[in-house]
Design an enzyme around this catalytic site. Structure first.
Site, PDB file in Angstrom:
ATOM      1  N   PHE A  30       2.399   3.603   4.756  1.00 40.71           N
ATOM      2  CA  PHE A  30       2.629   2.315   3.923  1.00 40.71           C
ATOM      3  C   PHE A  30       3.685   2.216   3.256  1.00 40.71           C
ATOM      4  O   PHE A  30       4.774   1.256   3.759  1.00 40.71           O
ATOM      5  CB  PHE A  30       1.237   2.149   3.173  1.00 40.71           C
ATOM      6  CG  PHE A  30       1.545   1.483   1.798  1.00 40.71           C
ATOM      7  CD1 PHE A  30       1.803  -0.133   1.983  1.00 40.71           C
ATOM      8  CD2 PHE A  30       0.959   1.742   0.585  1.00 40.71           C
ATOM      9  CE1 PHE A  30       1.961  -0.934   0.892  1.00 40.71           C
ATOM     10  CE2 PHE A  30       1.187   0.955  -0.434  1.00 40.71           C
ATOM     11  CZ  PHE A  30       1.671  -0.525  -0.347  1.00 40.71           C
ATOM     12  N   TYR A 177      -5.367  17.013  -5.664  1.00 47.28           N
ATOM     13  CA  TYR A 177      -4.414  16.062  -5.559  1.00 47.28           C
ATOM     14  C   TYR A 177      -3.119  15.887  -6.585  1.00 47.28           C
ATOM     15  O   TYR A 177      -2.131  16.028  -6.475  1.00 47.28           O
ATOM     16  CB  TYR A 177      -4.617  14.463  -5.174  1.00 47.28           C
ATOM     17  CG  TYR A 177      -3.776  13.534  -5.146  1.00 47.28           C
ATOM     18  CD1 TYR A 177      -2.848  13.516  -3.757  1.00 47.28           C
ATOM     19  CD2 TYR A 177      -3.333  12.709  -5.940  1.00 47.28           C
ATOM     20  CE1 TYR A 177      -2.105  12.404  -3.500  1.00 47.28           C
ATOM     21  CE2 TYR A 177      -2.446  11.799  -5.848  1.00 47.28           C
ATOM     22  CZ  TYR A 177      -1.770  11.680  -4.769  1.00 47.28           C
ATOM     23  OH  TYR A 177      -0.828  10.471  -4.485  1.00 47.28           O
ATOM     24  N   GLY A 306     -13.543  12.257 -11.476  1.00 45.33           N
ATOM     25  CA  GLY A 306     -12.048  12.476 -11.604  1.00 45.33           C
ATOM     26  C   GLY A 306     -11.372  11.186 -11.676  1.00 45.33           C
ATOM     27  O   GLY A 306     -10.133  11.323 -11.986  1.00 45.33           O
TER      28      GLY A 306
END
Ligand code: NAD
Ligand code: UD1
Length: 346
Positions: A30, A177, A306
Site C-alpha cells: 500500500f 509488532y 492490546g
C-alpha cells in the site's frame, strides 16, 4: 525540478540526467507503491523489492508507466531501460538484499508484517521478518555506503500511553509488532553510529488511502469498512468504538518519507508522521455512512487484545525539522475513497 533533487537536498549533486537510485522494500504494498511513484516523479531510479506476501504487482502499474515515460525514445537504436526495476524476493534473503542495495544512495525500508494482532498470533514470524529482515536491510545499507535510510516505524511503539504522543516520551510497546518496530529504531541508531549512513525512523500513525487492502491479516479499518458498505453489510466495530486513531492520508505519508530522505540534518532521526487529530472508530463509521447513505449501522464485537484506546501524534517535531505538515482532511480522503470505489485501486 523535483523536490528531492533540489539544492536543499542531500542529493543535490544528482540531477534528472544523472539520477540517484533508491531501494524501496515492500514496494508492491500500500504505502510502498505510492512512495515508489513519488520517487519516480521526483526523478529517482527505483529498485523495488517485494515478496508479494501482502502486496500485489498490480499496485506498481502506475509506477511502471511513470518510469517508462522519460525513456520512451530509443537511444542508439535500443530502448532505454525504465527507471523502475521490480525484484520478487524476500528481505530475509541477505545476499539478495545486499546486491540490490549496492549502488543505491537511499533505502526506504517498508517491507514487513503490518498488523499488531497478527504479530500476537505469529510472534516468531514477526520477529523474523520485521526484526531480522530489518537487520539485513540496515546492515547492507551501512556496508554499501548508502547516504540515507528511511525506516517505516509505527505509532504502535507508544502503546496505550496518554496522548498526544511525543517522540521523546518513554515508550510502552504492548504487542510483538510494536516491540519489534522499536527494535528497528534502535538498530537504525546502531548502524548510524557504526557507519556514514544516516537514518530516519518515521512513526507512521494510521495510514489510509487508495490500494490499502480490505482483505487478509494486515487489513486496516478504513478499507474493511469501505468493503462492507460496498457489499451492503454492517461493519464490525471492536470494542465500544470510542478508541481514537490519528488517520493520515497516504499522500501525506509519502511526502514525509521523501522529506525524511532529503533533509540534510534530521537531528536524532525519530519523527511522528501524524495529523495531530484523533478520530474515534465510531466517527469514522459515521463519516463513511454519510458518504454511502442507507448502509447498515455497525455491529459491535469484543475489543481486540492490546488495542490502544487513544492514539494521536504530536506533529510538531516533523514540522520543525523536516518541514512536514499533513494537509489532507479525513473527510476529504474518505470522500475520495468512497465517492468513486474505482479510486481505491488508483
Ligand atoms: P502492506 O502490507 O501493504 O505493505 C508491506 C509490503 O511488504 C507488502 O507488499 C508485502 O508483500 C511486503 N513484504 C512483507 N514481508 C516481506 C518480506 N519478508 N520480504 C519482502 N517483502 C515483504 O503494508 P503498508 O500499510 O503499506 O505498510 C508498510 C510499512 O509501514 C510496514 O512496515 C508497516 O508496519 C508500516 N506502517 C504502516 C502503517 C499503516 O497504517 N498502514 C502504520 C505504521 C507503520
Ligand atoms: C494500524 C496499522 C499498523 C500501524 C498502526 C499505527 C493497519 C492494518 N495497521 O494499526 O500497521 O503500525 O496503525 O498506529 O493499517 N477496527 C474495528 N473493526 C475492524 C477493524 C479494525 O473496529 O473491522 C478497529 C481496531 O480495533 C482499532 C482501529 O479500528 O481500534 C484501527 O485498527 P486497524 O486499522 O487494524 O489499525 P491499528 O491496529 O491501529
Amino acid at each position: 525540478m523535483s523536490c528531492s533533487l533540489s539544492s536543499s537536498s542531500i542529493f543535490s549533486d544528482f540531477s534528472a540526467a544523472r539520477p540517484p537510485t533508491a531501494l524501496v522494500t515492500g514496494a508492491a504494498g500500500f504505502i510502498g507503491s505510492h512512495l515508489t511513484e513519488a520517487l519516480l516523479a521526483d526523478g529517482w531510479r527505483v529498485r523495488a523489492l517485494d515478496n508479494l506476501s501482502g502486496g500485489r504487482r498490480a499496485n506498481l502499474a502506475a509506477a511502471h508507466a511513470l518510469a517508462r515515460e522519460p525513456d520512451q525514445q530509443p537511444k542508439q537504436g535500443r530502448r532505454a531501460p525504465g527507471r523502475l526495476t521490480f525484484k520478487f524476493g524476500d528481505v530475509l534473503d541477505a545476499p539478495l538484499t545486499s546486491s540490490l542495495i549496492a549502488g543505491c544512495q537511499a533505502v526506504f525500508h517498508l517491507a514487513g508484517m503490518a498488523s499488531a494482532p497478527q504479530s500476537q498470533l505469529e510472534p516468531e514470524r514477526c520477529l523474523d521478518i520485521n526484526g531480522r529482515g530489518t537487520l539485513n536491510v540496515m546492515r547492507a545499507a551501512a556496508e554499501a555506503g548508502v547516504r540515507r535510510l528511511v525506516y517505516a516505524s509505527s505509532s504502535a511503539v507508544y502503546g496505550d500511553l496518554p496522548t498526544p504522543h511525543v517522540e521523546g516520551q518513554p515508550l510502552r510497546p504492548n504487542t510483538p509488532y510494536a516491540a519489534v518496530k522499536l527494535l528497528g529504531e534502535h538498530l537504525a541508531l546502531f548502524f548510524q553510529e557504526q557507519s556514514g549512513l544516516t537514518t530516519v525512523s518515521l512513526r507512521f500513525f494510521n495510514v489510509y488511502g487508495p490500494r490499502q487492502s480490505p482483505d487478509g491479516p494486515d487489513a486496516g479499518v478504513v478499507p474493511i469498512f469501505a468493503k462492507a458498505f460496498d457489499e451492503d453489510q454492517a461493519p464490525t466495530i471492536f470494542g465500544d468504538g470510542r478508541q481514537t486513531r490519528d488517520f493520515i492520508h497516504v499522500r501525506d505519508v509519502v511526502k514525509a518519507a521523501v522529506l525524511a530522505a532529503q533533509t540534510p540534518d534530521p537531528g536524532d532521526g525519530i519523527f511522528n508522521v501524524a495529523t495531530g487529530h484523533g478520530t474515534t472508530v465510531l466517527e469514522v463509521a459515521d463519516l463513511m455512512r454519510r458518504l454511502r447513505p442507507g448502509r447498515p449501522a455497525p455491529i459491535f464485537a469484543p475489543a481486540r487484545a492490546g488495542d490502544p484506546l487513544r492514539s494521536e501524534g504530536d506533529p510538531a517535531k516533523a514540522a520543525a525539522i523536516l518541514g512536514f505538515r499533513a494537509v489532507v482532511p479525513l473527510a476529504q480522503g474518505l470522500a475520495e475513497l468512497l465517492g468513486e470505489p474505482s479510486r481505491r485501486e488508483a
